[in-house]
Write a protein that holds these residues in place. Structure first.
Motif, PDB file in Angstrom:
ATOM      1  N   UNK A  83      43.549  -4.243  -8.531  1.00  0.00           N
ATOM      2  CA  UNK A  83      44.512  -5.190  -7.963  1.00  0.00           C
ATOM      3  C   UNK A  83      45.333  -5.932  -9.012  1.00  0.00           C
ATOM      4  N   UNK A  84      45.164  -5.503 -10.284  1.00  0.00           N
ATOM      5  CA  UNK A  84      45.863  -6.146 -11.404  1.00  0.00           C
ATOM      6  C   UNK A  84      45.657  -7.660 -11.383  1.00  0.00           C
ATOM      7  N   UNK A  85      44.394  -8.021 -11.351  1.00  0.00           N
ATOM      8  CA  UNK A  85      44.005  -9.424 -11.297  1.00  0.00           C
ATOM      9  C   UNK A  85      43.383  -9.851 -12.620  1.00  0.00           C
ATOM     10  N   UNK A  86      43.295 -11.153 -12.786  1.00  0.00           N
ATOM     11  CA  UNK A  86      42.592 -11.730 -13.936  1.00  0.00           C
ATOM     12  C   UNK A  86      41.438 -12.570 -13.401  1.00  0.00           C
ATOM     13  N   UNK A  87      40.248 -12.246 -13.861  1.00  0.00           N
ATOM     14  CA  UNK A  87      39.041 -12.845 -13.304  1.00  0.00           C
ATOM     15  C   UNK A  87      38.124 -13.345 -14.410  1.00  0.00           C
ATOM     16  N   UNK A  90      45.075  -8.601 -26.547  1.00  0.00           N
ATOM     17  CA  UNK A  90      43.963  -8.013 -27.304  1.00  0.00           C
ATOM     18  C   UNK A  90      43.803  -6.547 -26.920  1.00  0.00           C
ATOM     19  N   UNK A  91      43.230  -5.726 -27.795  1.00  0.00           N
ATOM     20  CA  UNK A  91      42.949  -4.321 -27.426  1.00  0.00           C
ATOM     21  C   UNK A  91      41.964  -4.237 -26.259  1.00  0.00           C
ATOM     22  N   UNK A 122      44.129 -18.553 -22.679  1.00  0.00           N
ATOM     23  CA  UNK A 122      45.512 -18.237 -23.058  1.00  0.00           C
ATOM     24  C   UNK A 122      45.595 -16.887 -23.770  1.00  0.00           C
ATOM     25  N   UNK A 123      44.582 -16.549 -24.557  1.00  0.00           N
ATOM     26  CA  UNK A 123      44.582 -15.260 -25.269  1.00  0.00           C
ATOM     27  C   UNK A 123      44.447 -14.103 -24.279  1.00  0.00           C
ATOM     28  N   UNK A 124      43.487 -14.185 -23.355  1.00  0.00           N
ATOM     29  CA  UNK A 124      43.275 -13.092 -22.406  1.00  0.00           C
ATOM     30  C   UNK A 124      44.363 -13.054 -21.329  1.00  0.00           C
ATOM     31  N   UNK A 125      45.067 -14.158 -21.143  1.00  0.00           N
ATOM     32  CA  UNK A 125      46.137 -14.214 -20.142  1.00  0.00           C
ATOM     33  C   UNK A 125      47.362 -13.407 -20.577  1.00  0.00           C
ATOM     34  N   UNK A 126      47.394 -12.982 -21.836  1.00  0.00           N
ATOM     35  CA  UNK A 126      48.534 -12.216 -22.342  1.00  0.00           C
ATOM     36  C   UNK A 126      48.614 -10.816 -21.726  1.00  0.00           C
ATOM     37  N   UNK A 170      46.562 -18.232 -11.932  1.00  0.00           N
ATOM     38  CA  UNK A 170      46.515 -16.863 -11.420  1.00  0.00           C
ATOM     39  C   UNK A 170      45.113 -16.259 -11.569  1.00  0.00           C
ATOM     40  N   UNK A 171      44.236 -17.000 -12.196  1.00  0.00           N
ATOM     41  CA  UNK A 171      42.886 -16.486 -12.429  1.00  0.00           C
ATOM     42  C   UNK A 171      41.987 -16.786 -11.238  1.00  0.00           C
ATOM     43  N   UNK A 172      41.063 -15.858 -10.972  1.00  0.00           N
ATOM     44  CA  UNK A 172      40.036 -16.064  -9.956  1.00  0.00           C
ATOM     45  C   UNK A 172      38.693 -16.262 -10.662  1.00  0.00           C
TER      46      UNK A 172
END
Length: 688
Positions: A243-247, A360-361, A398-402, A439-441
């Motif tokens: 679902x192209x989400x950030x969790x 990040x990779x 903020x880093x993983x939100x990229x 936008x994060x769950x």
């Protein structure tokens, strides 16, 4: 179904049979079966098997021994196979052959004993059986020293050292001493559940070498919790990807419940070739990162040595003119880079990623001990970069939100273990996810609200957010660190929570399998611990970083120790924890464990004048100063919580006697007497 068919179908052994059936089989047929199963076999090994089988057939036939025999029995956790298992007179004999050797080495003895320990501790059907390890140096003279035929309280017989001539007489002697006329149900024993609980160090090594922890992280008591937790984590990862989400999900649990194992398993599975996303394991615990990286390095170097030894033997057998190529070393600069990428220091990770805006990779970030993240003030003090003058959770968000597509953060939370100033706790993670990164769950277990945690978790804020989802399976409720007693952490909590009656009640339930003693004699404590250690087990001396008045007892708590060697060096190395010379504080052992511990108790945490609660002190200059701030009191209690939950198999608490106050008021005997009396009231017995 005959024994051989059974063993080949299960894959647990290369060959097994009744002893009469083994004697009747042709030795060449047995060797052929072993060779077909073996990987990377050489002529020397084949010859060793042939001699071993012929000798055992002849000698077992001569003595008329009955029972069962198993060759190359798989020990999953150690990644090795036991040369020979004999099931005789309701006993288990674990045989480690050193063919052609004429000496008994300490390293070989440790290996032989480790195999027996593994069977005794983790093989369900052997739990109540006598298990005897035997090291056989086939060409050695009869072992010169007197050998104890005694056994430990858990029915493991002391290690025996024999040559090929003395082996069967010793088995006969031991089986008559400890065995009985009952028979072991072979198929039940052979197909027994196996519940290994690896240390964090061995789990990391297994994760790197096999990319699969599932087969070795099998605690009987806690495995169901772990399986359900991992299943939910992978559901969340799949949900984020599809679902192209950030969790972000929070894994909570009691000390030693397997949170780090879960994190390492996620990392391990991401290393598989068919995995389309990478993960990184981060920790702000410097000693943990240092020890795990060094353990991975040593494991690869050990494989290099093993491969080179095989090459030398093969070349020797083939003759000097042989052109057998020397194997390339597995450990090189690329391997070191891979190890450093697998397990990273959060400090370095933050600093590197704050210097640019690229994603990040890795799409998956596992953050161990997430309760120990820094607040904004400490981040500003520790980093010169103004971009990093935010709380640590905010920076990591903020880093993983990229990532444009999806991202998952997995926070492993050891509640009740924040031990240092500037640690902001888990509420900041929730605040950032709810207020700053909308936008994060967020996924968490409702048990997070009832844990030993005094950071004022904002339950109202969390429950009011529609992006916060309760997942009960994300809490691990059973400790697996102490595989001998899953209620050990409950005992420690009761002891520190001023509920001695509850502590005594819990201790009665665990005392048989998890001994805890108390003594006022430091030498007695060390002597007891030394008698407990077997094989490659680790012991060590632990004390709180604020325990500054133990020096007259010879106990110096240093701010800096060689932590890699404390955990990894051989037992006879002066830097090793097993030497019981170097004392480790809570900052050096948090997140790691040893088998047997001496926990030294000072007057920093003492009983109050009414005896009903703890008083909290720190030592400055020449006297004790009372701690008044609630967080400073909590840090001290949690420091002792960390120390008291490091031992997997048992511990002894050392409380000094102190002196009369006229002689030294900082070591007033009354301080220590009151501590000692309270610990006795918690059910702890004095060391005999």
């Amino acid at each position: 179904m005959n024994r051989y068919t059974f063993s080949t179908q299960t894959g647990k052994a290369y060959y097994c049979n009744s002893i009469p059936g083994f004697i009747a089989d042709r030795s060449t047929d047995i060797v052929g079966r072993l060779i077909r199963h073996a990987f990377d076999i050489n002529k020397e090994q084949a010859n060793a098997w042939e001699n071993q089988i012929a000798e055992l057939q002849r000698r077992l036939e001569e003595c008329g021994m009955k029972g069962d025999i198993i060759f190359e029995y798989d020990i999953v956790r150690l990644g090795k196979r036991i040369d020979v298992i004999l099931l005789i007179r309701h006993m288990v004999f674990s045989l480690e052959f050193k063919n052609g050797k004429d000496i008994f080495t300490a390293q070989d003895a440790q290996q032989a004993e480790d195999y027996a320990i593994d069977i005794k501790n983790f093989h369900k059907e052997s739990e109540d059986l006598y298990v005897c390890p035997i090291l056989i140096a086939t060409d050695a003279a009869k072992y010169a020293k007197a050998q104890s035929k005694g056994c430990y309280p858990d029915k493991q017989v002391h290690l025996q050292r024999e040559n090929i001539e003395t082996l069967i007489p010793k088995i006969t002697e031991i089986s008559l001493l400890y065995g009985d006329d009952g028979e072991i149900d072979f198929e039940k024993w052979f197909n027994s559940p196996y519940y290994p609980t690896p240390t964090i160090i061995s789990a990391a090594v297994e994760a790197y070498s096999s990319h699969n922890l599932s087969q070795i992280a099998q605690s009987e008591a806690g495995q169901e919790n772990i399986n359900l937790c991992e299943s939910k984590i992978y559901d969340i990862i799949e949900y984020a990807k599809e679902n192209k989400k950030k969790c972000i999900c929070f894994i909570t649990g009691v000390p030693g419940a397997g949170k780090t194992l879960v994190g390492l398993d996620v990392v391990a599975k991401s290393l598989d070739n068919d995995t389309d996303s990478l993960s990184v394991y981060l920790s702000g615990n410097g000693p943990l990162v240092e020890v795990l990286r060094e353990a991975l390095k040593k494991s690869v170097e050990a494989k290099d040595k093993e491969r080179e030894d095989l090459w030398r033997r093969a070349r020797k057998s083939a003759g000097k003119t042989s052109n057998i190529p020397k194997p390339e070393k597995l450990f090189n600069k690329h391997t070191q880079v891979a190890i450093n990428a697998l397990i990273q220091s959060s400090y370095a990770f933050k600093k590197d990623n704050a210097s640019h805006n690229n994603p990040t990779p890795e799409n998956i970030l596992i953050f161990d001990e997430a309760q120990r993240v820094w607040n904004q003030e400490k981040m500003a003090r520790k980093h010169d970069d103004p971009l990093m003058a935010v709380s640590e959770p905010e920076l990591l968000f903020s880093i993983m939100d990229r990532h444009d597509d999806w991202a998952v953060m997995i926070c492993l939370v050891g509640l009740g273990q924040d031990i240092y100033d500037g640690e902001v706790g888990i509420n900041e993670w929730f605040r950032c996810g709810i207020e700053e990164f909308k936008e994060w769950e967020l996924f968490y277990s409702p048990s997070i609200f009832s844990q030993v945690e005094d950071k004022n978790i904002d339950q109202k804020m969390i429950l009011a957010s529609t992006r916060c989802h309760q997942v009960p399976e994300l809490h691990l409720k059973t400790s697996i660190r102490s595989f001998r007693a899953d209620k050990q952490c409950q005992f420690v909590d009761a002891l520190l929570d001023n509920t001695p009656k509850l502590a005594a009640e819990v201790y009665r339930q665990i005392a048989e399998k998890y001994p805890v003693y108390i003594t006022r004699n430091y030498d007695t404590a060390k002597k007891w611990v030394r008698t407990q250690v077997r094989g490659s087990q680790r012991s060590g001396v632990l004390a709180c970083s604020s325990a500054q008045r133990l020096k007259p007892e010879g106990i110096y708590v240093s701010t800096e120790i060689d932590v890699k060697n404390w955990f990894l060096a051989p037992s006879d190395d002066l830097r090793s924890s097993n030497m019981l010379e170097i004392v480790a504080s809570e900052f050096k052992v948090q997140g790691l464990e040893i088998d047997w511990a001496i926990v030294c108790w000072d007057a920093d945490l003492r009983r109050s004048s009414n005896g009903a609660e703890w008083d909290h002190y720190t030592f400055r200059g020449s006297r004790w100063n009372k701690r008044h701030k609630p967080e400073q009191k909590r840090y001290l209690v949690n420091s002792y919580r960390v120390l008291l939950t490091r031992a997997r198999q048992g511990m002894v608490l050392f409380v000094p006697k102190g002196v009369e106050p006229e002689e030294d008021p900082t070591r007033d005997c009354l301080f220590y007497d009151n501590i000692y009396d309270y610990l006795l009231s918690c059910g702890i017995k004095e060391l005999p």
